[in-house]
Design a protein around this motif. Structure first.
Motif, mmCIF file in Angstrom:
data_model
loop_
_atom_site.group_PDB
_atom_site.id
_atom_site.type_symbol
_atom_site.label_atom_id
_atom_site.label_comp_id
_atom_site.label_asym_id
_atom_site.label_seq_id
_atom_site.Cartn_x
_atom_site.Cartn_y
_atom_site.Cartn_z
ATOM 1 N N GLU A 85 0.838 -1.211 0.000
ATOM 2 C CA GLU A 85 0.000 0.000 0.000
ATOM 3 C C GLU A 85 0.869 1.256 0.000
ATOM 4 O O GLU A 85 0.592 2.207 -0.736
ATOM 5 C CB GLU A 85 -0.905 0.026 1.239
ATOM 6 C CG GLU A 85 -2.209 -0.720 1.041
ATOM 7 C CD GLU A 85 -2.981 -0.930 2.344
ATOM 8 O OE1 GLU A 85 -4.008 -1.615 2.294
ATOM 9 O OE2 GLU A 85 -2.555 -0.435 3.415
ATOM 10 N N GLY A 86 1.905 1.245 0.815
ATOM 11 C CA GLY A 86 2.817 2.395 0.877
ATOM 12 C C GLY A 86 3.438 2.651 -0.487
ATOM 13 O O GLY A 86 3.516 3.783 -0.967
ATOM 14 N N GLN A 87 3.868 1.562 -1.108
ATOM 15 C CA GLN A 87 4.509 1.676 -2.413
ATOM 16 C C GLN A 87 3.521 2.194 -3.466
ATOM 17 O O GLN A 87 3.877 3.004 -4.315
ATOM 18 C CB GLN A 87 5.076 0.302 -2.795
ATOM 19 C CG GLN A 87 5.924 0.289 -4.030
ATOM 20 C CD GLN A 87 7.198 1.104 -3.884
ATOM 21 O OE1 GLN A 87 7.678 1.341 -2.779
ATOM 22 N NE2 GLN A 87 7.725 1.569 -4.994
ATOM 23 N N ILE A 88 2.281 1.744 -3.389
ATOM 24 C CA ILE A 88 1.273 2.221 -4.361
ATOM 25 C C ILE A 88 0.969 3.700 -4.115
ATOM 26 O O ILE A 88 0.908 4.506 -5.052
ATOM 27 C CB ILE A 88 -0.030 1.385 -4.288
ATOM 28 C CG1 ILE A 88 0.237 -0.063 -4.708
ATOM 29 C CG2 ILE A 88 -1.114 1.992 -5.199
ATOM 30 C CD1 ILE A 88 -0.944 -1.008 -4.543
ATOM 31 N N LEU A 89 0.820 4.073 -2.841
ATOM 32 C CA LEU A 89 0.513 5.479 -2.524
ATOM 33 C C LEU A 89 1.619 6.421 -2.992
ATOM 34 O O LEU A 89 1.367 7.586 -3.282
ATOM 35 C CB LEU A 89 0.297 5.653 -1.016
ATOM 36 C CG LEU A 89 -1.068 5.239 -0.472
ATOM 37 C CD1 LEU A 89 -1.136 5.531 1.016
ATOM 38 C CD2 LEU A 89 -2.186 5.990 -1.202
ATOM 39 N N GLU A 90 2.865 5.883 -3.050
ATOM 40 C CA GLU A 90 3.980 6.715 -3.512
ATOM 41 C C GLU A 90 3.792 7.144 -4.964
ATOM 42 O O GLU A 90 4.339 8.156 -5.395
ATOM 43 C CB GLU A 90 5.298 5.933 -3.370
ATOM 44 C CG GLU A 90 6.528 6.764 -3.659
ATOM 45 C CD GLU A 90 7.818 5.984 -3.457
ATOM 46 O OE1 GLU A 90 8.402 6.070 -2.369
ATOM 47 O OE2 GLU A 90 8.230 5.266 -4.392
ATOM 48 N N THR A 91 3.016 6.364 -5.705
ATOM 49 C CA THR A 91 2.857 6.674 -7.130
ATOM 50 C C THR A 91 1.752 7.704 -7.391
ATOM 51 O O THR A 91 1.559 8.125 -8.517
ATOM 52 C CB THR A 91 2.523 5.391 -7.953
ATOM 53 O OG1 THR A 91 1.210 4.955 -7.568
ATOM 54 C CG2 THR A 91 3.514 4.283 -7.711
ATOM 55 N N VAL A 92 0.979 8.057 -6.343
ATOM 56 C CA VAL A 92 -0.073 9.060 -6.562
ATOM 57 C C VAL A 92 0.215 10.331 -5.762
ATOM 58 O O VAL A 92 0.861 10.272 -4.704
ATOM 59 C CB VAL A 92 -1.484 8.534 -6.175
ATOM 60 C CG1 VAL A 92 -1.891 7.391 -7.074
ATOM 61 C CG2 VAL A 92 -1.571 8.127 -4.722
ATOM 62 N N THR A 93 -0.242 11.443 -6.278
ATOM 63 C CA THR A 93 -0.041 12.703 -5.561
ATOM 64 C C THR A 93 -1.109 12.814 -4.460
ATOM 65 O O THR A 93 -2.148 12.164 -4.541
ATOM 66 C CB THR A 93 -0.150 13.898 -6.524
ATOM 67 O OG1 THR A 93 -1.320 13.704 -7.314
ATOM 68 C CG2 THR A 93 1.067 14.032 -7.411
ATOM 69 N N PRO A 94 -0.856 13.628 -3.429
ATOM 70 C CA PRO A 94 -1.846 13.780 -2.363
ATOM 71 C C PRO A 94 -3.181 14.276 -2.921
ATOM 72 O O PRO A 94 -3.198 15.017 -3.910
ATOM 73 C CB PRO A 94 -1.236 14.832 -1.442
ATOM 74 C CG PRO A 94 0.165 15.033 -1.882
ATOM 75 C CD PRO A 94 0.329 14.463 -3.240
ATOM 76 N N GLY A 95 -4.243 13.853 -2.284
ATOM 77 C CA GLY A 95 -5.570 14.298 -2.729
ATOM 78 C C GLY A 95 -5.752 15.786 -2.464
ATOM 79 O O GLY A 95 -4.947 16.398 -1.745
ATOM 80 N N PRO A 96 -6.824 16.416 -3.029
ATOM 81 C CA PRO A 96 -7.058 17.851 -2.822
ATOM 82 C C PRO A 96 -7.222 18.143 -1.329
ATOM 83 O O PRO A 96 -7.929 17.402 -0.635
ATOM 84 C CB PRO A 96 -8.354 18.135 -3.587
ATOM 85 C CG PRO A 96 -8.834 16.837 -4.148
ATOM 86 C CD PRO A 96 -7.856 15.762 -3.831
ATOM 87 N N GLY A 97 -6.518 19.141 -0.842
ATOM 88 C CA GLY A 97 -6.619 19.519 0.562
ATOM 89 C C GLY A 97 -5.783 18.640 1.482
ATOM 90 O O GLY A 97 -5.677 18.906 2.672
ATOM 91 N N GLU A 98 -5.167 17.579 0.923
ATOM 92 C CA GLU A 98 -4.333 16.714 1.781
ATOM 93 C C GLU A 98 -2.935 17.322 1.901
ATOM 94 O O GLU A 98 -2.368 17.786 0.903
ATOM 95 C CB GLU A 98 -4.244 15.306 1.166
ATOM 96 C CG GLU A 98 -3.652 14.281 2.130
ATOM 97 C CD GLU A 98 -3.427 12.900 1.479
ATOM 98 O OE1 GLU A 98 -2.806 12.060 2.122
ATOM 99 O OE2 GLU A 98 -3.855 12.701 0.326
ATOM 100 N N ASP A 99 -2.396 17.333 3.108
ATOM 101 C CA ASP A 99 -1.055 17.881 3.334
ATOM 102 C C ASP A 99 -0.021 16.943 2.693
ATOM 103 O O ASP A 99 0.014 15.762 3.016
ATOM 104 C CB ASP A 99 -0.844 17.996 4.855
ATOM 105 C CG ASP A 99 0.584 18.396 5.200
ATOM 106 O OD1 ASP A 99 1.249 18.996 4.334
ATOM 107 O OD2 ASP A 99 1.029 18.086 6.330
ATOM 108 N N PRO A 100 0.816 17.493 1.766
ATOM 109 C CA PRO A 100 1.781 16.628 1.076
ATOM 110 C C PRO A 100 2.727 15.905 2.050
ATOM 111 O O PRO A 100 3.101 14.767 1.813
ATOM 112 C CB PRO A 100 2.577 17.582 0.184
ATOM 113 C CG PRO A 100 1.808 18.845 0.140
ATOM 114 C CD PRO A 100 0.884 18.899 1.298
ATOM 115 N N LEU A 101 3.086 16.587 3.136
ATOM 116 C CA LEU A 101 4.004 15.953 4.096
ATOM 117 C C LEU A 101 3.308 14.784 4.802
ATOM 118 O O LEU A 101 3.892 13.706 4.964
ATOM 119 C CB LEU A 101 4.505 16.988 5.113
ATOM 120 C CG LEU A 101 5.595 16.497 6.064
ATOM 121 C CD1 LEU A 101 6.808 15.970 5.301
ATOM 122 C CD2 LEU A 101 6.036 17.617 7.013
#
Ligand code: FPP
Ligand code: MG
Ligand code: MG
Length: 318
Positions: free
Chosen positions: A139-155
């Motif tokens: 899951e972590g590896q998959i999430l790395e391939t997508v940008t944060p959702g709208p309003g989600e803090d990138p950090l």
């Protein structure tokens, strides 16, 4: 403690060498490639160290658990280098550079299967923990391939990625060590929390090294994350600073970093940027947080070694 861990690690090392032997000679060659190239054996070491908190640190199950986590980690590296198009690993050719993507991916699958066979020897609860760990890792590896959702803090998004792709398996290393070393459930819980934080700190240090180190030190090509557009802690912190003096840096970060000149320029700007020290300070804070989990471990050489382990992660250079 250090000499005892060295002795136990030699036992693990010998067992690992046996586990990468296949009935097919070519598979033995591809599967042993990265293991023979080096590696810090960070996860097995943590299994062994955590096992020292219990009364069965010498058990064969501890060695098996140490092999399980290292083989799982190795498997993930074969896949990771394909996805990251990284040419170097542990100072050697990445498997896909030598044998192509198909062989690299299938060798990762093979190593993961070997690791699963060994996990079965540890019983159904270990199989459950292993499966849950692997779910998080992927899951972590998959999430790395997508940008944060709208309003989600990138950090926050990034820290979630890091906890999944690295914190999960390192937490399990500490858990297995405590569990199969015979520690109390209370210590097992505390060490799992410790491992989770140390694991994330380890990955964040890796991010810093991707920018700060040269390949002689790290055995990898510097700036690989940047080239692949993978956000890392120093980059996220530099962006968050919102400093007008960083206009060129941001322009480069937003552009094509597969271009060699732009890549070299951005690496140079980041190496001089205060965000690099800010990132280092953040990792030191995480290491302190990890050490705070150790209150239930009786004071003595084992707790000292666990504390030192967290400190080393924060200031590592390889
Ligand atoms: C390294 O991160 C990568 C990981 C910690 C996990 C990667 C996980 C997968 C690829 C899933 C594997 C799946 C199977 C079936 C084995 P990094 O690229 O930031 O670190 P690096 O600098 O060491 O390359
Ligand atoms: Mg990588
Ligand atoms: Mg990666």
């Amino acid at each position: 403690m250090a000499s005892r861990l060295r002795e136990r690690l030699a036992v693990v090392e010998e067992a690992l060498a046996g586990h990468v032997v296949s009935r097919a000679g070519f598979v033995t060659e591809t599967a042993s490639h990265l293991m023979s190239a080096g590696g810090k054996r960070f996860r097995p070491l943590l299994v062994l160290l955590a096992a020292e908190t219990g009364d069965r640190a010498d058990s064969d199950e501890v060695v098996t658990a140490a092999c399980v986590v290292e083989l799982t980690h190795l498997a993930s590296l074969y896949h990771d280098d394909v996805m990251d198009e990284a040419e170097l690993r542990r100072g050697a050719d990445a498997a896909h550079s030598r044998w192509g993507n198909h062989v690299a991916i299938l060798t990762g699958d093979w190593l993961f299967s070997r690791s699963s066979e060994l996990t079965a020897r540890l019983g159904p609860e270990a199989v459950r923990i292993q499966a849950e760990t692997f779910t998080r890792l992927v899951e972590g590896q998959i999430l790395e391939t997508v940008t944060p959702g709208p309003g989600e803090d990138p950090l926050a998004h990034y820290l979630e990625v890091v906890a999944g792709k690295t914190g999960s398996l390192i937490a399990t290393s500490a858990r297995y060590g405590a569990r199969f070393g015979g520690a109390t459930p209370e210590v097992e819980e505390a060490l799992t929390a410790y491992g989770e934080i140390v694991g994330s700190a380890f990955q964040l240090s890796d991010d810093i090294l991707d920018i700060a180190s040269d390949s002689g030190e790290s055995g990898k090509t510097p700036g690989t994350d940047l080239r692949e557009g993978v956000p890392t802690l120093p980059v996220l912190m530099a962006r968050a600073a919102n400093d007008p003096a960083d206009a060129r840096l941001i322009e480069l970060l937003d552009g094509d970093l597969t271009d060699d000149d732009r890549h070299a320029e951005v690496l140079d700007l980041l190496r001089k940027h205060p965000a690099l020290d800010e990132a280092r300070a953040y990792v030191v804070t995480r290491a302190q947080e990890a050490k705070a989990q150790l209150a239930v471990v009786p004071p003595g050489p084992v707790r000292d070694a666990l504390e030192a382990f967290a400190d080393i992660v924060a200031v590592r250079s390889t």
